[in-house]
Write a protein that holds these residues in place. Structure first.
Motif, PDB file in Angstrom:
ATOM      1  N   HIS A 370    -109.380   8.714  30.488  1.00 32.23           N
ATOM      2  CA  HIS A 370    -110.488   8.866  29.541  1.00 32.23           C
ATOM      3  C   HIS A 370    -110.917   7.534  28.921  1.00 32.23           C
ATOM      4  N   TYR A 371    -110.069   6.503  29.028  1.00 31.69           N
ATOM      5  CA  TYR A 371    -110.452   5.198  28.496  1.00 31.69           C
ATOM      6  C   TYR A 371    -111.623   4.594  29.255  1.00 31.69           C
ATOM      7  N   VAL A 372    -111.779   4.947  30.529  1.00 32.92           N
ATOM      8  CA  VAL A 372    -112.946   4.483  31.284  1.00 32.92           C
ATOM      9  C   VAL A 372    -113.912   5.644  31.510  1.00 32.92           C
ATOM     10  N   GLY A 373    -113.726   6.715  30.733  1.00 32.26           N
ATOM     11  CA  GLY A 373    -114.665   7.832  30.729  1.00 32.26           C
ATOM     12  C   GLY A 373    -115.479   7.786  29.457  1.00 32.26           C
ATOM     13  N   PHE A 374    -115.394   8.861  28.661  1.00 38.55           N
ATOM     14  CA  PHE A 374    -116.250   8.959  27.469  1.00 38.55           C
ATOM     15  C   PHE A 374    -115.960   7.880  26.434  1.00 38.55           C
ATOM     16  N   MET A 375    -114.760   7.314  26.429  1.00 45.22           N
ATOM     17  CA  MET A 375    -114.369   6.382  25.375  1.00 45.22           C
ATOM     18  C   MET A 375    -115.243   5.131  25.334  1.00 45.22           C
ATOM     19  N   LEU A 376    -115.766   4.724  26.481  1.00 43.25           N
ATOM     20  CA  LEU A 376    -116.624   3.548  26.524  1.00 43.25           C
ATOM     21  C   LEU A 376    -118.102   3.908  26.576  1.00 43.25           C
ATOM     22  N   SER A 377    -118.405   5.192  26.603  1.00 46.12           N
ATOM     23  CA  SER A 377    -119.795   5.609  26.737  1.00 46.12           C
ATOM     24  C   SER A 377    -120.637   5.264  25.515  1.00 46.12           C
ATOM     25  N   HIS A 378    -120.014   5.234  24.322  1.00 44.14           N
ATOM     26  CA  HIS A 378    -120.755   4.818  23.130  1.00 44.14           C
ATOM     27  C   HIS A 378    -121.361   3.430  23.336  1.00 44.14           C
ATOM     28  N   ILE A 379    -120.546   2.515  23.875  1.00 46.90           N
ATOM     29  CA  ILE A 379    -120.992   1.133  24.071  1.00 46.90           C
ATOM     30  C   ILE A 379    -122.010   1.059  25.199  1.00 46.90           C
ATOM     31  N   ASP A 380    -121.850   1.900  26.227  1.00 41.55           N
ATOM     32  CA  ASP A 380    -122.838   1.943  27.307  1.00 41.55           C
ATOM     33  C   ASP A 380    -124.218   2.289  26.759  1.00 41.55           C
ATOM     34  N   LEU A 381    -124.275   3.298  25.922  1.00 40.40           N
ATOM     35  CA  LEU A 381    -125.559   3.774  25.408  1.00 40.40           C
ATOM     36  C   LEU A 381    -126.175   2.793  24.418  1.00 40.40           C
ATOM     37  N   SER A 382    -125.340   2.200  23.550  1.00 37.16           N
ATOM     38  CA  SER A 382    -125.893   1.323  22.515  1.00 37.16           C
ATOM     39  C   SER A 382    -124.818   0.407  21.944  1.00 37.16           C
TER      40      SER A 382
END
Length: 482
Positions: A370-382
């Motif tokens: 999950h560290y390379v799943g949703f956990m980094l998605s915040h930074i991907d989006l903004s």
């Protein structure tokens, strides 16, 4: 929106293999390690506090309900400041919020044993609530700092390295808490050691840490330029941008992160807070073995998280798969893998220690993805608003962390009954499955249009004032620091 999956590096990478961003990543890794050690200390410590010992340390006659109340009390405070912390870190940087978080946590750990003796479980709950409030500042601030310091091409690897410290802290605490509790130092030493480590980290962060490369006195100009040109953040990210709440709260990708975070917290914290008790009452393992066997699944999670991060970064940087595909694949491994393993565990015959530990190890180990799943998605989006979004999802997710031990108290009537524990596992399976399904349907890895939101009115007014009085403010441009 900016397509972060095809974004090319626009500034040359520094020749040095290790830079200031790597030192910052190391210090943030130590922050997650130490902070999680303090969280987990109670999971094993409470078993020792309620068991007889040979050294005359106080023993507390706490019921199962009281113990679950103590275990959940951390999260009562944890949810309070998540959103404000994310907002403040997004506007002014996370350096001093992180310092306050770890410093207060250290002090509270040092006084907790005395509070337990003087005020029983109510005083312990009070300490854990204060600790939760202070640690509620950490992750939103941390996420914002990562967004400013870590380039896109290094985000999976360094992001995982930083957040995997949580598992190392869990491992260390589960291994050492049992040993310390069974030693002549007794259960108070569990909290004294954790508190001292928090204060040591705080001193190191005060000297070296910074919210962004622009405010760091240790970084080279070349590395600063490389990071700022490749992190996806902008000058609006600190103290200048108005938070686009309407855009965030109406974004389906954001909601997919929120639900994935909730599913993760319920499943993970059910195991983390209750695993020592499950080992003791169902598998009949004593306190010393408890710490060692309880730590094994988190060793697997720690080790596998690095494999997952390396593999994810390899696939994306070699353009074998898109970034959004990588996020979906590894989040599915992190959620549906444990769901399948928990189904097997729920039907395991009582007393089968070896197979139970194997399944628990697989369950928690796969969750490292999950560290390379949703956990980094915040930074991907903004990248500019990652701290604010993290504060929001982490705050809501913390509600489910509270529900984890309380649901066990509600469902498990007989602590030695495998049938009662099966119901607990079914709840986790359902949340893992449904929340990841929503994530698969709606997540994005593109930087959203609202990442570079317009400055707030106050900032616009300040900029107009700067234009009229350039000499007064020229030395502060680009150097805003909290």
């Amino acid at each position: 929106m900016v397509d972060s999956e095809t974004q090319d590096v626009v500034a040359p990478k520094p020749e040095s293999l290790l830079g200031m961003r790597h030192l910052m990543a190391l210090i943030m890794f130590l922050a997650t390690t130490v902070s999680y050690a303090t969280r987990v200390s109670m999971s094993v410590g409470i078993v020792a506090m309620t068991s007889n010992n040979s050294y005359g340390y106080p023993v507390f006659d706490w019921s199962r309900t009281t113990q679950d109340t103590v275990l959940s009390s951390f999260f009562w405070g944890y949810i309070l400041l998540q959103v404000p912390a994310g907002y403040i870190a997004g506007r002014f940087g996370g350096k001093y919020l992180m310092l306050i978080s770890m410093g207060v946590t250290g002090v509270v750990n040092l006084i907790l044993p005395i509070a337990a003796v003087k005020g029983d479980y109510m005083a312990v709950c009070g300490c854990r609530i204060i600790m939760g409030v202070s640690q509620g500042l950490l992750y939103p601030s941390l996420h914002g700092v990562i967004g400013q310091w870590v380039p896109i091409t290094e985000r999976s690897r360094l992001g995982t390295f930083i957040y995997a410290g949580a598992q190392l802290g869990t491992i260390i605490e589960l291994l050492t808490s049992g040993l310390l509790s069974a030693s002549s130092w007794g259960w108070p030493s569990v909290f004294y050691v954790a508190g001292a480590l928090c204060l040591i980290w705080s001193a190191m962060w005060l000297i070296i840490g910074d919210s962004a490369p622009a405010s760091s006195r240790w970084i080279s100009k070349k590395e600063r330029k490389y990071i700022e040109m490749n992190a996806g953040s902008s000058e609006l990210g600190h103290g200048r941008a108005a938070t686009p709440w309407g855009s965030i709260l109406t974004s389906l990708p954001f909601w997919s992160i929120l639900l994935a975070h909730c599913g993760q917290n319920l499943g993970f914290w059910t195991l983390l807070t209750e695993l020592p008790s499950y080992m003791k009452y169902v598998l009949k393992v004593d306190i010393k073995q408890n710490g060692m066997l309880s730590a094994l699944p988190y060793v697997a999670m720690y080790v596998l998280s690095f494999f997952f991060s390396w593999f994810a970064e390899f696939l994306v940087n070699r353009k074998i798969i898109r970034l959004v595909t990588s996020r979906k694949i590894f989040n599915t491994i992190a959620h549906w893998g444990p769901a399948v393993a928990l189904l097997g565990l729920s039907y395991l015959p009582p007393g089968n220690l070896t197979l139970a530990v194997v399944i628990l190890t697989i369950t928690v180990g796969l969750n490292g993805a999950h560290y390379v799943g949703f956990m980094l998605s915040h930074i991907d989006l903004s990248p500019n608003h990652a701290s604010t979004m993290m504060g929001f999802t982490n705050g809501i997710g913390a509600v489910f962390s509270i529900l984890a031990p309380l649901s066990v108290s509600f469902v498990v009537k007989d602590e030695s009954s495998a049938m009662d524990w099966r119901k607990v596992f079914f709840i986790s399976v359902a949340f893992y499955f449904l929340t990841n399904l929503f994530y698969l349907l709606f997540i994005s890895a593109d930087v959203q249009d609202w990442n570079d939101a317009k400055p707030s009115k106050a900032v616009e007014d300040a900029e107009k004032s700067e234009e009229k009085n350039p000499e007064k403010t020229k030395n502060n441009v680009g150097e805003h620091k909290f």
